[in-house]
Design an enzyme around this catalytic site. Sequence first.
Site, short mmCIF file in Angstrom:
data_model
loop_
_atom_site.label_atom_id
_atom_site.label_comp_id
_atom_site.label_asym_id
_atom_site.label_seq_id
_atom_site.Cartn_x
_atom_site.Cartn_y
_atom_site.Cartn_z
N GLY A 212 0.84 -1.21 0.00
CA GLY A 212 0.00 0.00 0.00
C GLY A 212 0.86 1.24 0.00
CG ASN A 213 -0.13 4.68 -1.55
OD1 ASN A 213 -0.86 5.50 -1.00
ND2 ASN A 213 -0.49 4.07 -2.69
CG HIS A 214 2.78 6.47 4.10
ND1 HIS A 214 2.42 5.74 5.21
CD2 HIS A 214 4.09 6.22 3.89
CE1 HIS A 214 3.47 5.08 5.66
NE2 HIS A 214 4.50 5.35 4.87
#
Length: 403
Positions: A212-214
């Site tokens: 995923g990412n932030h």
Amino acid sequence: MSILSGKNILLGISAGIAAYKTASLVREFIKAGANVQVVMTPASKDFVTPLTLSTLSKNPVYSSFYNEDDDNAEWNNHVELGLWADLVLIAPATANTLSKMANGLCDNLLLATYLSAKCPVYFAPAMDLDMYKHPTTLETFKKLKTFGNTIIPAATGELASGLVGEGRLAEPEDIVTFIEQDILNQLPLKNKHVLITAGPTYEAIDPVRFIGNHSSGKMGFEIARAAANLGAKVTLISGPTQQKLAHKSVEIVPVISAQEMYDAVHAHFKDCDIAILSAAVADYKPKDVATQKIKKKTSTLSIDLIKTKDILASLGAIKTSQFLVGFALETQNELENAKGKLKKKNLDLIVLNSLQDKGAGFKTETNKVTFIAKDTTVTAFDLKLKSEVAVDLINEIIKKIDA
Ligand code: CTP
């Protein structure tokens, strides 16, 4: 939420028996979330008391340029009142006050405030049926309409004179509904369908892990809010996020992976007028997703990744009349890279975020952006709240669409 929420409403009351209804009118506006200030003609105080109206509006009520009984009286500034207002409503509007408004007379605070106001003005007439139909009155209505003022037509029913006919002040709830509807009808994105993507995507590795990412999703949700506030019907396709948005014109479609986002976007794209893709979509996903949790049997682990579909580019390839907006998050050669993406993905506008700018990008409340349009115009903004960036973006799109 009412479109009147947060709006500054100046209610001007003139001397008709229906002035007693303004107490309910003020309550309706307050219930809708508006801020209300009241200006009365001196004679109208015989029909409803300033105390009632100041209590309900939670503001002082003005009826003269200064208080004659007070030696230290302050000047009630009509210009300030006029400029404070987002909209002025004259209700009840008597034949006398309307005629003065039409002719620029200015012998009381209400009329001076009306002349000073730059905002939309509504007037709700109330008078006996023959006065309402008198050629002079009809001429007055016509004249006021040519000034851009809007009439809220009187209702039909029993009048103070005992006669029955047209001339009753419209009911307070009907006045509020009329104004709300009139504002909604004039919103620039009325009848437009806006498709927005937001948040990250999660690409499964096994049943419990993902890549995923932030991305917080904040930017996309603010864009959805800004578009809906300007009258659009919004479909917001969002990856996993903590963001919340309850707006009757926004439908949220939750998705998890890039493929799900791709499918949801394509299901809605054909019917949309504007598509804004602000999601931080994973560029790669695991080639194979393990059906069982991967055990830590080896000292190293490699996962083969394959590219996800580029949703934005896929829309650029099929778009017809839709206005297509993408985002570019860059760390070097920002302008050049963003312009390249604009062209390659066949966009109408790209929003450039540079990670070199402090306060811009993921997880922040703020963003610093530059808009680059297909017509090569470049507009750079200072660091702003994401909610403000969203409003800037929607306004820019409206400008481009109307051009
Ligand atoms: N985007 C998308 N689908 C993807 C990847 C990106 O729709 N699979 C969209 C994003 O929502 C954004 C734009 O493409 O509007 C740009 O994303 P960005 O990651 O900056 O650029 P990429 O085109 O992915 O190129 P690179 O990562 O190489 O810079």
